[in-house]
Scaffold this active site. Structure first.
Site, PDB file in Angstrom:
ATOM      1  N   ASP A 125     -27.558 -31.420  31.122  1.00 25.56           N
ATOM      2  CA  ASP A 125     -26.395 -31.938  31.848  1.00 25.56           C
ATOM      3  C   ASP A 125     -26.115 -33.340  31.302  1.00 25.56           C
ATOM      4  O   ASP A 125     -26.489 -34.347  31.909  1.00 25.56           O
ATOM      5  CB  ASP A 125     -26.691 -31.988  33.350  1.00 25.56           C
ATOM      6  CG  ASP A 125     -25.456 -32.326  34.169  1.00 25.56           C
ATOM      7  OD1 ASP A 125     -24.586 -31.455  34.314  1.00 25.56           O
ATOM      8  OD2 ASP A 125     -25.353 -33.476  34.655  1.00 25.56           O
TER       9      ASP A 125
ATOM     10  N   CYS B  87     -31.304 -34.547  30.251  1.00 23.14           N
ATOM     11  CA  CYS B  87     -30.669 -35.811  30.671  1.00 23.14           C
ATOM     12  C   CYS B  87     -30.824 -35.879  32.185  1.00 23.14           C
ATOM     13  O   CYS B  87     -29.895 -35.575  32.928  1.00 23.14           O
ATOM     14  CB  CYS B  87     -29.213 -35.839  30.260  1.00 23.14           C
ATOM     15  SG  CYS B  87     -28.949 -35.593  28.478  1.00 23.14           S
TER      16      CYS B  87
ATOM     17  N   CYS C 262     -19.871 -32.454  34.706  1.00 19.72           N
ATOM     18  CA  CYS C 262     -18.974 -32.644  35.852  1.00 19.72           C
ATOM     19  C   CYS C 262     -17.615 -33.099  35.342  1.00 19.72           C
ATOM     20  O   CYS C 262     -16.987 -33.996  35.891  1.00 19.72           O
ATOM     21  CB  CYS C 262     -19.562 -33.651  36.856  1.00 19.72           C
ATOM     22  SG  CYS C 262     -20.008 -35.242  36.129  1.00 19.72           S
TER      23      CYS C 262
ATOM     24  N   LYS D 157     -31.311 -32.499  40.099  1.00 21.18           N
ATOM     25  CA  LYS D 157     -31.477 -31.197  39.429  1.00 21.18           C
ATOM     26  C   LYS D 157     -32.942 -30.980  39.054  1.00 21.18           C
ATOM     27  O   LYS D 157     -33.446 -29.852  39.087  1.00 21.18           O
ATOM     28  CB  LYS D 157     -30.577 -31.108  38.200  1.00 21.18           C
ATOM     29  CG  LYS D 157     -29.085 -31.144  38.513  1.00 21.18           C
ATOM     30  CD  LYS D 157     -28.255 -31.039  37.260  1.00 21.18           C
ATOM     31  CE  LYS D 157     -26.773 -31.194  37.556  1.00 21.18           C
ATOM     32  NZ  LYS D 157     -26.423 -32.573  37.985  1.00 21.18           N
TER      33      LYS D 157
END
Length: 488
Positions: free
Chosen positions: A313, A244, A370, A250
């Site tokens: 993520d 994702c 997160c 990232k």
């Protein structure tokens, strides 16, 4: 699809900011995703004004109500929020025409309302009116990741020093693994003690106009957001999936770790996010990424049987983010009020994690969010291990980190959690490592060996000597078997 202006005028900036604020309020996306997906060219200005409006949103709403702005003028609410922010907290109204005329006409009422609110709250400065989440964010350093595809860490330090910064050793700033923010005075910076090629600057350092940032030589990325790629740590020539991937920080971090030598498949379903990610990766000098506009859940794992490393993520509630004004508070309120939405997110995350663990050649999978909710973190990981526990084990993430997962879960000590207490935003990370066939054989061997020893003790009699000989013959046979398999 919604059409909106791509002009760069101040009026266009106000209108686009109001459009995004409205979508945030309707829970149609998070600020970061909506900003990156916007067609407005200057993302820095757009991010800055939206963040500031969210930071002061509570008091801005109060100013609008007390001044009766909506009763005197025909203006959309979110546009009013943006204009009131710039008049009362920002640089002043920057546009002309009708919008400027409306605010100038109501300027005295708006400023009088602000004065009354400050007096009532006993605020000395306007900054004292900021939301609690923004005050919390002001205690988090500005982290800068050096993009080693374009620049070395040593060169970046030299450039910051040439720009008037002063470098000090990490041991003067870090205490028990976290940053002592009082040591990071203006223009003081240091290196992070955990993440390679990460620099730590004072919280309010604005680098959006810095030449290194504009050239893609450094990336503004929170430390916690760097943990997933750093933990996965694929070697050069690896084949990797970023499941994702948008907005792409990232992904670019993974590319810098492997030095652009290897292959990264980056998945996202949004064409706007793919476009933005392509621009970000081009700016960072990334050449090893193959962008895929596909839903990761629908990917046939056999199409990517050469993939050995996966970073996952997925979308989450964002309850760990403290640098987006009131979005953090809104996310928590929403999740508390709507458990169905939280469960829906957790179901999606578990499906995505199971999909990642199903790739035939994968060696390591990093799962991160997160979010601060156990439903999206520990519970997802434990549920995945119930299905894949015979194939994967958890490896501790940053063993010297002061905080682990939430106690009460079987594998909590292997998990990673961060929060403003650790001088970062809130984050969760878990690392899955495939158990090899050899490890499985050895585990079975030692279990059987232990079972025989227990049997020996439980059945102690005159025939013990004969039983021991049988056990020894069995153990010799197993060792020979495993040894021959290993050589093969």
């Amino acid at each position: 699809m919604e059409k909106h202006s791509v002009k760069q005028s101040a009026g266009a900036l106000y209108l686009e900011s109001a459009r995004i604020l409205k979508r945030i309020e309707k829970k149609l996306g998070c600020a970061k995703g909506l900003i990156y997906g916007s067609k407005f060219g200057d993302k820095r200005k757009l991010y800055a004004i939206i963040y500031e409006v969210l930071k002061y949103r509570e008091v801005i709403n109060e100013i609008i109500v007390q001044s009766r702005l909506m009763a005197y003028e025909k203006i959309e609410w979110h546009l009013a929020q943006v204009l009131v922010y710039d008049l009362c907290f920002g640089r002043g109204i920057r546009c002309g025409g009708k919008l400027k005329f409306i605010i100038i006409r109501q300027r005295d009422r708006l400023r009088s309302a602000l004065d009354r609110i400050m007096s009532c709250r006993q605020a000395v400065r306007k900054e004292d009116l900021a939301s609690s989440s923004s005050i919390m964010a002001s205690g988090i350093p500005r982290y800068v990741r050096v993009n080693t595809l374009k620049m070395t860490k040593v060169k970046a330090i030299e450039r910051f020093i040439a720009n008037g910064f002063q470098y000090i050793p990490s041991d003067l700033v870090y205490n028990a693994g976290t940053v002592d923010i009082t040591k990071l005075r203006e223009k003081i910076f240091t290196s992070d003690i955990h993440i390679e090629n990460l620099l730590v600057l004072p919280p309010k350092s604005d680098l959006h106009d810095n030449e290194m940032y504009l050239n893609g030589e450094v990336v503004l990325q929170d430390k916690a957001s760097c943990i997933p790629a750093f933990t996965l740590n694929p070697p050069p020539q690896s084949c990797i999936i970023d499941a994702c991937a948008a907005p792409g920080n990232k992904t670019s971090h993974l590319a810098s770790i492997i030095g652009n030598v290897g292959k990264i498949y980056a998945f996202d379903i949004s064409p706007n996010r793919i476009k933005t990610m392509r621009e970000l990766l081009d700016k960072a000098g990334v050449t090893c990424v193959d962008l895929k506009r596909r839903n990761f859940l629908n990917v046939n794992v056999m199409e990517y049987e050469d993939v050995e490393y996966i970073l996952l993520d997925p979308s989450c509630s964002g309850s760990g983010i403290v640098d987006r004004g009131d979005i953090n508070a809104e996310s928590k309120k929403l999740c508390n009020a709507n458990k169905n939405r939280l469960q829906s997110l957790a179901d999606f995350q578990l499906k995505a994690l199971k999909q990642a663990l199903s790739f035939p050649s994968v060696k390591k999978v990093v799962y991160s969010t997160c979010s601060m909710n156990v439903e999206e973190n520990e519970e997802v990981v434990e549920a995945a291990l119930k299905v894949f526990g015979n194939k994967y084990k958890l490896i501790p993430v940053l063993e010297d980190w002061p905080y682990r997962g939430m106690s009460g879960y079987a594998h909590w000590k292997f998990m990673f959690r961060s929060s403003p207490k650790t001088s970062t935003t809130g984050f969760f990370v878990a690392l899955f490592s495939r158990i090899t066939d050899q490890q499985t054989k050895l585990n079975t061997f030692f279990k059987r060996k232990a079972s025989f020893h227990r049997s020996l003790l439980e059945n102690y009699d005159s025939n013990t000597k004969r039983k021991r000989k049988k056990i020894k013959r069995f153990l010799r046979f197993k060792r020979k078997n495993i040894s021959s398999d290993k050589e093969a």
